[in-house]
Scaffold this motif. Structure first.
Motif, short mmCIF file in Angstrom:
data_model
loop_
_atom_site.label_atom_id
_atom_site.label_comp_id
_atom_site.label_asym_id
_atom_site.label_seq_id
_atom_site.Cartn_x
_atom_site.Cartn_y
_atom_site.Cartn_z
N ARG A 5 -26.45 11.22 -2.92
CA ARG A 5 -27.33 10.42 -3.75
C ARG A 5 -28.74 10.40 -3.14
O ARG A 5 -28.91 10.58 -1.94
CB ARG A 5 -26.82 8.99 -3.87
CG ARG A 5 -25.55 8.85 -4.65
CD ARG A 5 -25.85 8.92 -6.13
NE ARG A 5 -24.66 8.59 -6.91
CZ ARG A 5 -24.33 7.33 -7.20
NH1 ARG A 5 -25.06 6.34 -6.79
NH2 ARG A 5 -23.24 7.10 -7.90
N ASP A 6 -29.71 10.08 -4.01
CA ASP A 6 -31.10 10.11 -3.54
C ASP A 6 -31.37 9.15 -2.39
O ASP A 6 -32.09 9.48 -1.46
CB ASP A 6 -32.04 9.78 -4.71
CG ASP A 6 -32.19 11.00 -5.62
OD1 ASP A 6 -31.86 12.11 -5.13
OD2 ASP A 6 -32.60 10.85 -6.77
N PHE A 7 -30.77 7.93 -2.48
CA PHE A 7 -31.11 6.97 -1.41
C PHE A 7 -30.58 7.42 -0.06
O PHE A 7 -31.17 7.13 0.98
CB PHE A 7 -30.64 5.55 -1.76
CG PHE A 7 -29.14 5.35 -1.79
CD1 PHE A 7 -28.42 5.55 -2.96
CD2 PHE A 7 -28.47 4.93 -0.66
CE1 PHE A 7 -27.06 5.35 -2.98
CE2 PHE A 7 -27.10 4.73 -0.68
CZ PHE A 7 -26.40 4.95 -1.85
N VAL A 8 -29.48 8.18 -0.08
CA VAL A 8 -28.96 8.68 1.20
C VAL A 8 -29.83 9.83 1.70
O VAL A 8 -30.17 9.90 2.89
CB VAL A 8 -27.50 9.12 1.05
CG1 VAL A 8 -26.99 9.73 2.35
CG2 VAL A 8 -26.62 7.95 0.66
N ARG A 9 -30.25 10.70 0.77
CA ARG A 9 -31.15 11.79 1.17
C ARG A 9 -32.44 11.25 1.77
O ARG A 9 -32.94 11.73 2.78
CB ARG A 9 -31.49 12.64 -0.04
CG ARG A 9 -30.35 13.52 -0.44
CD ARG A 9 -30.69 14.25 -1.71
NE ARG A 9 -29.50 14.92 -2.18
CZ ARG A 9 -29.51 16.09 -2.77
NH1 ARG A 9 -30.65 16.70 -2.98
NH2 ARG A 9 -28.40 16.64 -3.14
N ASN A 10 -32.97 10.22 1.08
CA ASN A 10 -34.17 9.56 1.58
C ASN A 10 -34.00 9.12 3.02
O ASN A 10 -34.83 9.38 3.87
CB ASN A 10 -34.46 8.32 0.73
CG ASN A 10 -35.52 8.63 -0.29
OD1 ASN A 10 -36.30 9.56 -0.07
ND2 ASN A 10 -35.55 7.89 -1.36
N ALA A 11 -32.88 8.41 3.23
CA ALA A 11 -32.62 7.88 4.57
C ALA A 11 -32.55 9.03 5.57
O ALA A 11 -33.09 8.94 6.68
CB ALA A 11 -31.31 7.11 4.57
N ARG A 12 -31.92 10.12 5.15
CA ARG A 12 -31.76 11.26 6.06
C ARG A 12 -33.14 11.85 6.40
O ARG A 12 -33.41 12.18 7.55
CB ARG A 12 -30.87 12.31 5.39
CG ARG A 12 -29.92 12.96 6.38
CD ARG A 12 -29.00 13.94 5.67
NE ARG A 12 -27.94 13.27 4.93
CZ ARG A 12 -27.45 13.72 3.78
NH1 ARG A 12 -27.93 14.82 3.22
NH2 ARG A 12 -26.48 13.08 3.18
N LEU A 13 -33.98 11.94 5.36
CA LEU A 13 -35.31 12.51 5.59
C LEU A 13 -36.15 11.63 6.51
O LEU A 13 -37.02 12.12 7.23
CB LEU A 13 -36.04 12.69 4.26
CG LEU A 13 -35.54 13.88 3.44
CD1 LEU A 13 -36.25 13.94 2.12
CD2 LEU A 13 -35.73 15.18 4.21
N GLN A 14 -35.87 10.33 6.47
CA GLN A 14 -36.61 9.44 7.37
C GLN A 14 -36.12 9.55 8.80
O GLN A 14 -36.63 8.88 9.69
CB GLN A 14 -36.46 7.99 6.92
CG GLN A 14 -37.26 7.67 5.68
CD GLN A 14 -36.94 6.28 5.16
OE1 GLN A 14 -36.68 5.38 5.95
NE2 GLN A 14 -36.97 6.12 3.86
N GLY A 15 -35.11 10.38 9.01
CA GLY A 15 -34.64 10.61 10.37
C GLY A 15 -33.66 9.57 10.86
O GLY A 15 -33.45 9.42 12.06
N ILE A 16 -33.04 8.83 9.93
CA ILE A 16 -32.06 7.84 10.36
C ILE A 16 -30.79 8.57 10.79
O ILE A 16 -30.37 9.53 10.15
CB ILE A 16 -31.76 6.86 9.21
CG1 ILE A 16 -33.05 6.11 8.88
CG2 ILE A 16 -30.66 5.89 9.60
CD1 ILE A 16 -32.96 5.25 7.66
N ARG A 17 -30.19 8.06 11.86
CA ARG A 17 -29.02 8.75 12.39
C ARG A 17 -27.82 8.60 11.44
O ARG A 17 -27.71 7.58 10.76
CB ARG A 17 -28.67 8.19 13.77
CG ARG A 17 -29.45 8.88 14.89
CD ARG A 17 -29.24 8.17 16.19
NE ARG A 17 -29.84 6.84 16.15
CZ ARG A 17 -29.24 5.74 16.58
NH1 ARG A 17 -28.03 5.82 17.08
NH2 ARG A 17 -29.82 4.58 16.52
N PRO A 18 -26.94 9.61 11.43
CA PRO A 18 -25.81 9.63 10.49
C PRO A 18 -24.95 8.37 10.56
O PRO A 18 -24.56 7.83 9.53
CB PRO A 18 -24.99 10.84 10.94
CG PRO A 18 -25.96 11.72 11.65
CD PRO A 18 -27.01 10.84 12.24
#
Lengths: 309, 278
Positions: free
Chosen positions: B172-185
């Motif tokens: 989902r977009d909100f997870v991709r967003n979080a990933r792009l912000q460099g948040i750890r898995p």
């Protein structure tokens, strides 16, 4: 065809993996076969001698190999709790009882679930359906052994339809009651499943077409809907057979029926691992083969799957 | 959809779904009853009384007395505590480990995911009573071993459920967003994905609680679970079976207690499922 071969391969693999895992675990736990055979009073020398005799000092892999080759030839070794009796003989004497018990339960489930489910659908959301739904909900919450005790009390002690605890021979009349205690919660589950399946089918286009052609509600249900609604039930019933086997473990205990389940419990208490291992293998094989059979049946019933492979 | 859990909302929630209401009433009734039973019971749980053996239910003994003159109500109050405790701990064990496994395998995928899910499928196709019996035959009888065996048993179903939820949100977009912000898995899984799966986890926990109550009672009935003289509902039913003709109430009341407990949790889980719109 390729899919079937693949499925068959994974079936054999599953049975092998489970047999290996159980074998390993049984060889890890403290207290080995020599100890179980001789009892706790045995001297260390006696135990060492027995271990030598039973070849317990070989590596696990070799012992597993030996067991596997024996098992493939139908030789599961000797029971530890009954000396001189092979596991095969023991299982052979108990298996028919459990098979008959499971057979009666299965018949009861199939014969009762379909009419009850159709009855519920016919009166859907009206009083009879509501009552049966609540009843089913309650039945699913009843533990099998409590149901067994209730049946013992009502049919055995009050109505004297059978004598609790006095099982002899392969008495169908006696086995009917434990079968009933296994079947009732499963009937509730099956009815519920079938009902939702039928309801799903009722909203399909072909139902509207049949109605438009002037088919009565009964005709629609029996001739059109039921056939389609039964397809997913096949899988469900295969699962139910596994559950019946599990249920018979408890029911045999409640009604003191000398079947496989009772043997399993006494063997676990007596730490008679060759017997436990063989029963595990038997049930594994049944469950996995059922899964395979269902897959075949699906292909037979639903042509779409055959082409899809 | 993203409203907070205020009291008004909870009230609206309950009015909407009678199943949750009835389930909550049943579950909290037995929770309170068994909690009281740990500190106070009308009679001493293990005290035998030769002058009142196998008495029918009366004002003195609401559920009658057993073959040793012990008060059945006291034993039910105390014994259901152990049943509930065992069920709660097993659900916690299975829920926490299962959620971790499901979340990690679902998020990362790959060969480990494949292997664990194949194993899961095999385990799930087996009747749970049988698996519990096997684990206990490895571990030996006893309360703690039953908890362990059932806890391990519940891992696969939780893992599978959480895995499918995680996969649903993974891209989902909100997870991709979080990933792009460099948040750890790990943080993404815990803070961004799992809260979305709370209703499913709650439903699975209620179903798990049910199965645990049933399984604990069965194991104790078979003599492999809680050992005497500690009262447990399953054990009481086993003892009662020999005296069915003289004191049927000794079997009936513990049995009804089990049924109502399970019914309560089942209604809760169904209510949750209906509310979540699944």
């Amino acid at each position: 065809m390729q899919a079937i071969v693949k499925k068959l391969f994974s079936l054999i693999l599953t049975v092998l993996v489970i047999s290996f895992l159980t074998f390993i675990i049984f060889s890890i736990i403290p207290g080995n076969a020599a100890l179980a055979k001789l009892g706790v009073d045995a001297s260390p020398e006696q135990i060492a001698a027995m271990e030598e005799k039973l070849q317990l000092n070989d590596p696990v892999i070799i012992r597993y190999g030996r067991w596997l080759f024996g098992a493939l030839r139908g030789d599961f070794g000797e029971s530890l709790q009954y000396s001189g009796v092979t596991v095969g003989e023991l299982l052979g004497s108990r298996l028919p009882v459990t098979m008959v018990l499971a057979g009666i339960s299965f018949l009861l489930i199939v014969l009762l679930s379909v009419p009850v489910a159709l009855f519920c659908v016919k009166f859907r959301d009206r009083l009879p359906d509501r009552i049966l739904t609540v009843l089913g909900q309650v039945m699913m919450a009843v533990p099998a052994f409590f149901l067994g005790i209730l049946i013992t009390y009502i049919f055995g002690l009050l109505l004297r339809a059978f004598r609790p605890g006095a099982y002899e021979g392969l008495s169908l009349r006696y086995l009917f009651f434990p079968a009933l205690s296994i079947a009732i919660p499963k009937i509730a589950m099956t009815v519920r499943f079938l009902k939702s399946s039928v309801r799903g089918e009722l909203s399909q286009d072909y139902v509207r077409t049949a109605r438009a052609h002037g088919a009565s509600e009964d005709q629609v249900l029996k001739n059109h809907v039921l056939r389609n609604a039964l397809i997913p039930v096949i899988t469900f019933l295969a699962l139910v057979i596994g559950e019946i086997l599990a249920g018979s473990i408890v029911a045999e205990q409640v009604f003191s029926v000398p079947g496989l389940g009772r043997l399993l419990i006494t063997s676990i208490s007596a730490r008679d691992y060759p017997v436990v291992q063989a029963i595990v293998m038997y049930i594994t094989t049944v469950v996995v083969s059922l899964d395979f059979l269902v897959d075949l049946l699906y292909r037979l019933v639903d042509p779409r799957l055959r082409r899809g492979g | 959809m993203k409203k907070s859990w205020t009291f008004a909302r909870i009230r609206e929630f309950l009015r909407l779904n009678p199943k949750i209401l009835i389930g909550l009433i049943l579950v909290s009734f037995f929770a309170v009853m068994s909690l009281i039973g740990q500190f106070w019971t009308p009679y001493i749980v293990t005290r035998m009384d030769a002058s009142s053996v196998s008495e029918a239910p009366s004002l003195l003994h609401w559920m009658g007395t057993d073959n040793f003159g012990r008060d059945v109500l006291s034993r039910v109050m105390n014994g259901s505590g152990i049943t509930i405790l065992v069920a709660l701990i097993t659900v916690l064990i299975g829920g926490i480990i299962g959620t971790m496994i499901g979340a990690l395998t679902g998020y990362f995928g790959g060969i480990v995911d494949e292997i664990i899910m194949r194993l899961n499928d095999i385990l799930l196709s087996f009747p749970s009573v049988l698996l519990a019996l096997l684990l206990i035959s490895f571990l030996g009888p006893g309360t703690i071993n039953v908890v362990l065996a059932l806890g391990i048993l519940f891992i696969p179903s939780f893992a599978r459920m959480v895995r499918s939820e995680v996969i649903r949100y993974r891209d989902r977009d909100f997870v991709r967003n979080a990933r792009l912000q460099g948040i750890r898995p790990l943080r993404i899984i815990l803070i961004h994905i799992l809260p979305n799966a709370r209703i499913s986890i709650l439903t699975a926990a209620a179903i798990g609680f049910n199965n645990a109550v049933l399984a604990e009672a069965s194991m104790s009935y078979l003599g492999l679970g809680v050992q005497p003289p500690t009262p447990s509902l399953g054990r009481m039913l086993f003892e009662a079976q020999s005296f069915l003709l003289n004191c049927p109430w000794y079997a009936i009341f513990p049995g009804i207690t089990i049924i109502l407990m399970i019914l309560g949790a089942a209604l809760l889980s169904e209510g949750f499922k209906e509310v979540s719109g699944a």
